[in-house]
Write a protein that holds these residues in place. Sequence first.
Motif, PDB file in Angstrom:
ATOM      1  N   ASP A  45       7.602   5.263  -4.572  1.00 24.14           N
ATOM      2  CA  ASP A  45       6.210   5.393  -4.257  1.00 24.14           C
ATOM      3  C   ASP A  45       5.202   4.332  -3.666  1.00 24.14           C
ATOM      4  O   ASP A  45       5.761   3.014  -4.182  1.00 24.14           O
ATOM      5  N   LEU A  46       4.250   4.542  -3.065  1.00 21.96           N
ATOM      6  CA  LEU A  46       3.415   3.775  -2.472  1.00 21.96           C
ATOM      7  C   LEU A  46       2.489   3.303  -3.430  1.00 21.96           C
ATOM      8  O   LEU A  46       1.721   3.992  -3.986  1.00 21.96           O
ATOM      9  N   ILE A  47       2.336   1.957  -3.636  1.00 23.52           N
ATOM     10  CA  ILE A  47       1.334   1.417  -4.632  1.00 23.52           C
ATOM     11  C   ILE A  47       0.251   0.571  -3.830  1.00 23.52           C
ATOM     12  O   ILE A  47      -0.639   0.095  -4.594  1.00 23.52           O
ATOM     13  N   ALA A  48       0.417   0.101  -2.812  1.00 19.81           N
ATOM     14  CA  ALA A  48      -0.626  -1.044  -2.071  1.00 19.81           C
ATOM     15  C   ALA A  48      -0.062  -0.839  -0.851  1.00 19.81           C
ATOM     16  O   ALA A  48       0.932  -1.048  -0.315  1.00 19.81           O
ATOM     17  N   SER A  49      -1.226  -0.787  -0.053  1.00 21.41           N
ATOM     18  CA  SER A  49      -1.193  -0.864   1.337  1.00 21.41           C
ATOM     19  C   SER A  49      -2.276  -1.982   1.954  1.00 21.41           C
ATOM     20  O   SER A  49      -3.382  -1.715   1.493  1.00 21.41           O
ATOM     21  N   ILE A  50      -1.901  -2.423   3.298  1.00 23.75           N
ATOM     22  CA  ILE A  50      -3.238  -3.280   4.026  1.00 23.75           C
ATOM     23  C   ILE A  50      -2.853  -2.987   5.300  1.00 23.75           C
ATOM     24  O   ILE A  50      -1.753  -3.070   5.946  1.00 23.75           O
ATOM     25  N   ARG A  51      -3.896  -2.394   6.117  1.00 30.46           N
ATOM     26  CA  ARG A  51      -4.004  -2.020   7.375  1.00 30.46           C
ATOM     27  C   ARG A  51      -3.950  -3.399   8.129  1.00 30.46           C
ATOM     28  O   ARG A  51      -4.428  -4.267   8.005  1.00 30.46           O
ATOM     29  N   ASN A  52      -3.899  -3.138   9.540  1.00 32.94           N
ATOM     30  CA  ASN A  52      -3.944  -4.320  10.622  1.00 32.94           C
ATOM     31  C   ASN A  52      -5.228  -4.897  10.435  1.00 32.94           C
ATOM     32  O   ASN A  52      -5.529  -5.969  11.073  1.00 32.94           O
ATOM     33  N   ASP A  53      -6.385  -4.047  10.133  1.00 26.01           N
ATOM     34  CA  ASP A  53      -7.898  -4.683  10.140  1.00 26.01           C
ATOM     35  C   ASP A  53      -7.939  -5.334   8.814  1.00 26.01           C
ATOM     36  O   ASP A  53      -9.140  -5.722   8.721  1.00 26.01           O
ATOM     37  N   GLY A  54      -7.103  -5.235   7.955  1.00 27.07           N
ATOM     38  CA  GLY A  54      -7.288  -6.011   6.462  1.00 27.07           C
ATOM     39  C   GLY A  54      -7.670  -5.095   5.534  1.00 27.07           C
ATOM     40  O   GLY A  54      -7.843  -5.636   4.403  1.00 27.07           O
ATOM     41  N   THR A  55      -7.978  -3.574   5.757  1.00 20.71           N
ATOM     42  CA  THR A  55      -8.273  -2.903   4.684  1.00 20.71           C
ATOM     43  C   THR A  55      -7.299  -2.634   3.945  1.00 20.71           C
ATOM     44  O   THR A  55      -5.987  -2.297   4.282  1.00 20.71           O
ATOM     45  N   THR A  56      -7.577  -2.642   2.530  1.00 19.38           N
ATOM     46  CA  THR A  56      -6.426  -2.348   1.658  1.00 19.38           C
ATOM     47  C   THR A  56      -6.725  -1.071   0.743  1.00 19.38           C
ATOM     48  O   THR A  56      -7.809  -0.561   0.642  1.00 19.38           O
ATOM     49  N   SER A  57      -5.618  -0.663   0.202  1.00 22.86           N
ATOM     50  CA  SER A  57      -5.866   0.317  -0.694  1.00 22.86           C
ATOM     51  C   SER A  57      -4.686   0.297  -1.833  1.00 22.86           C
ATOM     52  O   SER A  57      -3.444  -0.006  -1.685  1.00 22.86           O
ATOM     53  N   TYR A  58      -4.837   0.936  -2.947  1.00 25.64           N
ATOM     54  CA  TYR A  58      -3.897   0.784  -3.935  1.00 25.64           C
ATOM     55  C   TYR A  58      -3.944   2.169  -4.518  1.00 25.64           C
ATOM     56  O   TYR A  58      -4.717   3.152  -4.791  1.00 25.64           O
ATOM     57  N   ALA A  59      -2.946   2.487  -5.403  1.00 25.96           N
ATOM     58  CA  ALA A  59      -2.434   3.882  -6.164  1.00 25.96           C
ATOM     59  C   ALA A  59      -3.227   3.446  -7.542  1.00 25.96           C
ATOM     60  O   ALA A  59      -3.560   2.367  -7.843  1.00 25.96           O
ATOM     61  N   ASP A  60      -3.687   4.713  -8.171  1.00 28.78           N
ATOM     62  CA  ASP A  60      -4.435   4.593  -9.281  1.00 28.78           C
ATOM     63  C   ASP A  60      -3.675   3.747 -10.416  1.00 28.78           C
ATOM     64  O   ASP A  60      -4.426   2.972 -11.165  1.00 28.78           O
ATOM     65  N   SER A  61      -2.414   3.744 -10.566  1.00 30.89           N
ATOM     66  CA  SER A  61      -1.733   3.195 -11.475  1.00 30.89           C
ATOM     67  C   SER A  61      -1.633   1.557 -11.451  1.00 30.89           C
ATOM     68  O   SER A  61      -1.318   0.992 -12.446  1.00 30.89           O
ATOM     69  N   VAL A  62      -2.201   1.041 -10.371  1.00 30.32           N
ATOM     70  CA  VAL A  62      -1.979  -0.440 -10.155  1.00 30.32           C
ATOM     71  C   VAL A  62      -3.436  -1.047  -9.594  1.00 30.32           C
ATOM     72  O   VAL A  62      -3.539  -2.160  -9.928  1.00 30.32           O
ATOM     73  N   LYS A  63      -4.465   0.053  -9.576  1.00 34.15           N
ATOM     74  CA  LYS A  63      -5.617  -0.543  -9.219  1.00 34.15           C
ATOM     75  C   LYS A  63      -6.217  -1.448 -10.222  1.00 34.15           C
ATOM     76  O   LYS A  63      -6.407  -0.885 -11.491  1.00 34.15           O
ATOM     77  N   GLY A  64      -6.712  -2.672  -9.810  1.00 31.98           N
ATOM     78  CA  GLY A  64      -7.528  -3.539 -10.699  1.00 31.98           C
ATOM     79  C   GLY A  64      -6.437  -4.341 -11.506  1.00 31.98           C
ATOM     80  O   GLY A  64      -6.895  -5.306 -12.046  1.00 31.98           O
ATOM     81  N   ARG A  65      -5.271  -4.307 -11.178  1.00 38.12           N
ATOM     82  CA  ARG A  65      -3.995  -5.112 -11.697  1.00 38.12           C
ATOM     83  C   ARG A  65      -3.397  -5.945 -10.517  1.00 38.12           C
ATOM     84  O   ARG A  65      -3.128  -7.036 -10.755  1.00 38.12           O
ATOM     85  N   PHE A  66      -3.218  -5.235  -9.523  1.00 34.90           N
ATOM     86  CA  PHE A  66      -2.394  -5.683  -8.450  1.00 34.90           C
ATOM     87  C   PHE A  66      -3.075  -6.030  -7.230  1.00 34.90           C
ATOM     88  O   PHE A  66      -4.277  -5.120  -7.050  1.00 34.90           O
ATOM     89  N   THR A  67      -2.974  -6.939  -6.575  1.00 39.43           N
ATOM     90  CA  THR A  67      -3.408  -7.321  -5.335  1.00 39.43           C
ATOM     91  C   THR A  67      -2.638  -7.661  -4.056  1.00 39.43           C
ATOM     92  O   THR A  67      -1.529  -8.456  -4.275  1.00 39.43           O
ATOM     93  N   ILE A  68      -2.778  -6.746  -3.172  1.00 40.02           N
ATOM     94  CA  ILE A  68      -2.144  -6.971  -1.886  1.00 40.02           C
ATOM     95  C   ILE A  68      -2.952  -7.947  -0.937  1.00 40.02           C
ATOM     96  O   ILE A  68      -3.969  -7.901  -0.805  1.00 40.02           O
ATOM     97  N   SER A  69      -2.023  -8.798  -0.273  1.00 39.30           N
ATOM     98  CA  SER A  69      -2.711  -9.850   0.546  1.00 39.30           C
ATOM     99  C   SER A  69      -1.885 -10.330   1.769  1.00 39.30           C
ATOM    100  O   SER A  69      -0.505 -10.209   1.474  1.00 39.30           O
TER     101      SER A  69
END
Length: 120
Positions: A45-69
């Motif tokens: 499962d995809l849980i976190a992503s970051i686009r080449n412009d820096g935009t991040t996205s998270y699965a609901d299951s990890v939102k607020g707990r995980f940070t991609i950078s």
Amino acid sequence: VQLVESGGGSVQAGGSLLLSCKDAGYSLRGYGLAWYRQSPGKERDLIASIRNDGTTSYADSVKGRFTISLGNAKMTLFLQMNDLSTDDTAVYYCAAAEKGYVTALTRPDWWGLGTQVTVS
């Protein structure tokens, strides 16, 4: 591209881990980057992503707990994981896409071999 994850291990519930992903010393600039996870008997499962412009996205299951950078030098992808629970136990994979973004409907071009995270 040869992605290598590190930072997995065993942690108690409520604890934190920081995962890292590098491309054998090369820059990750310009790629779409993501973290996936797979538990035994389940799909990856995809849980976190970051686009080449820096935009991040998270699965609901990890939102607020995980940070991609992406590190300042664009050499290392990170996943900071806080408030871990037993449901977070899985093999975690980093992935990269040449087109600059990763979504649940698109397949990355490259994968790491994964790092095990066990929460007890």
